[in-house]
Design an enzyme around this catalytic site. Structure first.
Site, PDB file in Angstrom:
ATOM      1  N   GLY A  12      16.831  32.484 -68.921  1.00 12.62           N
ATOM      2  CA  GLY A  12      16.074  33.455 -69.695  1.00 12.62           C
ATOM      3  C   GLY A  12      15.171  34.277 -68.799  1.00 12.62           C
ATOM      4  O   GLY A  12      14.680  33.795 -67.773  1.00 12.62           O
ATOM      5  N   ARG A  13      14.951  35.523 -69.198  1.00 11.00           N
ATOM      6  CA  ARG A  13      14.073  36.406 -68.438  1.00 11.00           C
ATOM      7  C   ARG A  13      13.337  37.288 -69.435  1.00 11.00           C
ATOM      8  O   ARG A  13      13.948  37.922 -70.288  1.00 11.00           O
ATOM      9  CB  ARG A  13      14.886  37.250 -67.459  1.00 11.00           C
ATOM     10  CG  ARG A  13      14.053  38.228 -66.625  1.00 11.00           C
ATOM     11  CD  ARG A  13      14.944  39.009 -65.677  1.00 11.00           C
ATOM     12  NE  ARG A  13      15.451  38.154 -64.604  1.00 11.00           N
ATOM     13  CZ  ARG A  13      14.917  38.094 -63.395  1.00 11.00           C
ATOM     14  NH1 ARG A  13      13.866  38.832 -63.096  1.00 11.00           N
ATOM     15  NH2 ARG A  13      15.433  37.297 -62.474  1.00 11.00           N
ATOM     16  N   GLY A  14      12.019  37.328 -69.318  1.00 13.97           N
ATOM     17  CA  GLY A  14      11.225  38.139 -70.216  1.00 13.97           C
ATOM     18  C   GLY A  14      10.327  39.090 -69.460  1.00 13.97           C
ATOM     19  O   GLY A  14      10.502  39.335 -68.256  1.00 13.97           O
ATOM     20  N   SER A  15       9.329  39.614 -70.169  1.00 14.70           N
ATOM     21  CA  SER A  15       8.423  40.591 -69.571  1.00 14.70           C
ATOM     22  C   SER A  15       7.541  39.974 -68.497  1.00 14.70           C
ATOM     23  O   SER A  15       7.080  40.673 -67.592  1.00 14.70           O
ATOM     24  CB  SER A  15       7.546  41.206 -70.661  1.00 14.70           C
ATOM     25  OG  SER A  15       8.333  41.826 -71.642  1.00 14.70           O
ATOM     26  N   VAL A  19      12.889  31.932 -66.605  1.00 11.84           N
ATOM     27  CA  VAL A  19      13.075  30.516 -66.940  1.00 11.84           C
ATOM     28  C   VAL A  19      14.400  30.041 -66.361  1.00 11.84           C
ATOM     29  O   VAL A  19      15.432  30.706 -66.515  1.00 11.84           O
ATOM     30  CB  VAL A  19      13.041  30.292 -68.463  1.00 11.84           C
ATOM     31  CG1 VAL A  19      13.225  28.798 -68.779  1.00 11.84           C
ATOM     32  CG2 VAL A  19      11.743  30.796 -69.058  1.00 11.84           C
ATOM     33  N   ASP A 229       2.270  34.910 -82.082  1.00 13.96           N
ATOM     34  CA  ASP A 229       3.557  35.556 -81.792  1.00 13.96           C
ATOM     35  C   ASP A 229       4.708  34.675 -82.258  1.00 13.96           C
ATOM     36  O   ASP A 229       5.690  34.462 -81.539  1.00 13.96           O
ATOM     37  CB  ASP A 229       3.676  35.862 -80.297  1.00 13.96           C
ATOM     38  CG  ASP A 229       4.804  36.849 -79.987  1.00 13.96           C
ATOM     39  OD1 ASP A 229       5.228  37.566 -80.916  1.00 13.96           O
ATOM     40  OD2 ASP A 229       5.258  36.898 -78.829  1.00 13.96           O
TER      41      ASP A 229
END
Length: 401
Positions: A12-15, A19, A229
């Site tokens: 996973g990759r976010g802002s 991960v 959130d």
């Protein structure tokens, strides 16, 4: 360092971070390892909030993600474990000063810190692989894109989302301020969107998810933690022989209220507009002060979407996501935004038209009444978290008869 970790693949990759799936070298236990680069004070503040909240929850609830350890990267090839209850003072100073604070000239002089620092053979590989791995879509996103229904309504592309400013693209060069590494339990089922939408509808599974989420939020609120959130992306799923176990995660926007009075977390109010637009409460949309009851609204949107399998396509993507909404012509409007514009708006629960067939049976009258209460424009009319789990169980039982 008592435990060494190896990275297997990016999941996973976010802002704010990346991960990885990894393993404990000694035991072979599978873990999720989240790298948070400490390049900006505003990002560091979110990381410390997440760390503090996860330490408070510890491993005390099955439906909240467990934190195994936190590591501070102090050099290209060195990590040290943060002691329980302690925060890295240099990062706290960065938040307070509004600028990234580097090591003092001449090197560190703190003997207590230097005694805990040790060389870790695998860290160079962690750093190298983190800085060179390319961003790619999550496995679940590929699954969902293949199953997307052409009739699924889409979010208009010209609408702005009310979210905290995203950080810039992570630099490939080694960061002077380095990073925090959070080692957490691994959830092989992915997030709630992927888990439910990649399987045929199942009413009993949906009911279990709703009960578990209500229990998790009740636990968080009992600790004075407002998540701020809640959405399917931030709920992970652990697959067990007895069924899915959902776990609330991602506490970067959470707030801890240590001073809340008489055990009532709803008496603590916030003012920052944050969250994800389809799940934000109307008072958040309107820029008013709000309390932990905003979490109940977000949970209501999730419950409605899970129980009726309501999906939408987020702007700029082709991926289906779980979420309820209000239709304005051919476009979608988040429920919170619609209620902020018209507090007398009557929501159609259950929805009268198909979204993503095949569909589960619609919720019964008791559950529909509960959803209406959770999605009330008046925060005081929403059930408090400490009563929600019992109300959910009672409504599901009543409708089953």
């Amino acid at each position: 360092m008592e435990e060494l970790y190896t990275l297997e693949r990016e999941v996973g990759r976010g802002s704010y971070g990346v991960v990885f799936e990894g393993h404990m070298a000694k035991t072979g236990q599978r873990v999720a390892i989240k790298r948070l680069p400490c390049s900006k004070p505003e990002c560091i503040e979110l990381y410390l909030q997440e760390l503090w909240a996860m330490r408070a929850t510890a491993r005390n609830h099955v439906n909240v993600i467990a934190l195994h350890s936190c590591l501070l990267q102090t050099g290209p090839r060195s990590l040290r474990t943060l002691r329980p209850g302690k925060l890295p003072l240099r990062l706290v100073e960065s938040v307070l000063k509004g600028t990234v604070v580097g090591p003092p000239q001449g090197g560190e002089r703190n003997n207590s810190q230097s005694n805990t620092q040790r060389r870790v053979n695998s860290v160079s590989r962690l750093q190298d692989r983190t800085n060179t791995v390319q961003a790619r879509a999550k496995p679940q996103e590929k699954t969902k894109s293949n199953s997307s229904d052409s009739t699924t309504p889409q979010r208009p592309q010209n609408r702005a989302r009310k979210r905290p400013a995203e950080r810039e693209e992570e630099q490939a060069a080694p960061l002077r301020c380095l990073a925090l590494w959070l080692v957490m339990e691994y959830c092989e089922g992915g997030d709630l969107n992927h888990y439910l939408l990649s399987r045929p509808p199942d009413a009993q599974r949906n009911h279990s998810v709703v009960r578990q989420l209500s229990s998790a939020v009740a636990f968080l609120h009992s600790l004075g933690i407002t998540h701020r959130d809640l959405k399917p992306d931030n709920v992970l799923v652990s697959v067990t022989p007895k069924g899915p176990v959902v776990k609330v995660a991602d506490f970067g926007l959470s707030k801890m209220s240590e001073g809340w009075m008489d055990g009532d977390v709803t008496r603590q109010h916030f003012s920052s507009i944050c969250g994800s637009d389809f799940y934000m409460a109307p008072e958040v949309w309107g820029g008013l002060t709000y309390s932990a009851q905003a979490d109940i609204f977000s949970l209501g949107v999730m419950f409605w979407a899970v129980l009726e399998r309501i999906t939408f396509v987020e702007e700029g993507t082709t991926q289906e996501q779980l979420g309820a909404y209000v239709c304005k012509g051919r476009w979608l409007m988040p429920i919170g935004e619609a209620l902020w514009e018209n507090t007398d708006l009557q929501l159609c629960i259950p929805m009268k038209f198909k979204r993503a067939p095949p569909l589960p049976p619609p919720p019964g009258p008791a559950v529909c009444a509960l959803l209406s209460d959770m999605l009330s424009s008046n925060p005081d009319s929403r059930p408090p978290a400490d009563q929600l789990e019992a109300i959910v169980r009672s409504a599901l039982k009543e409708d089953s008869h």
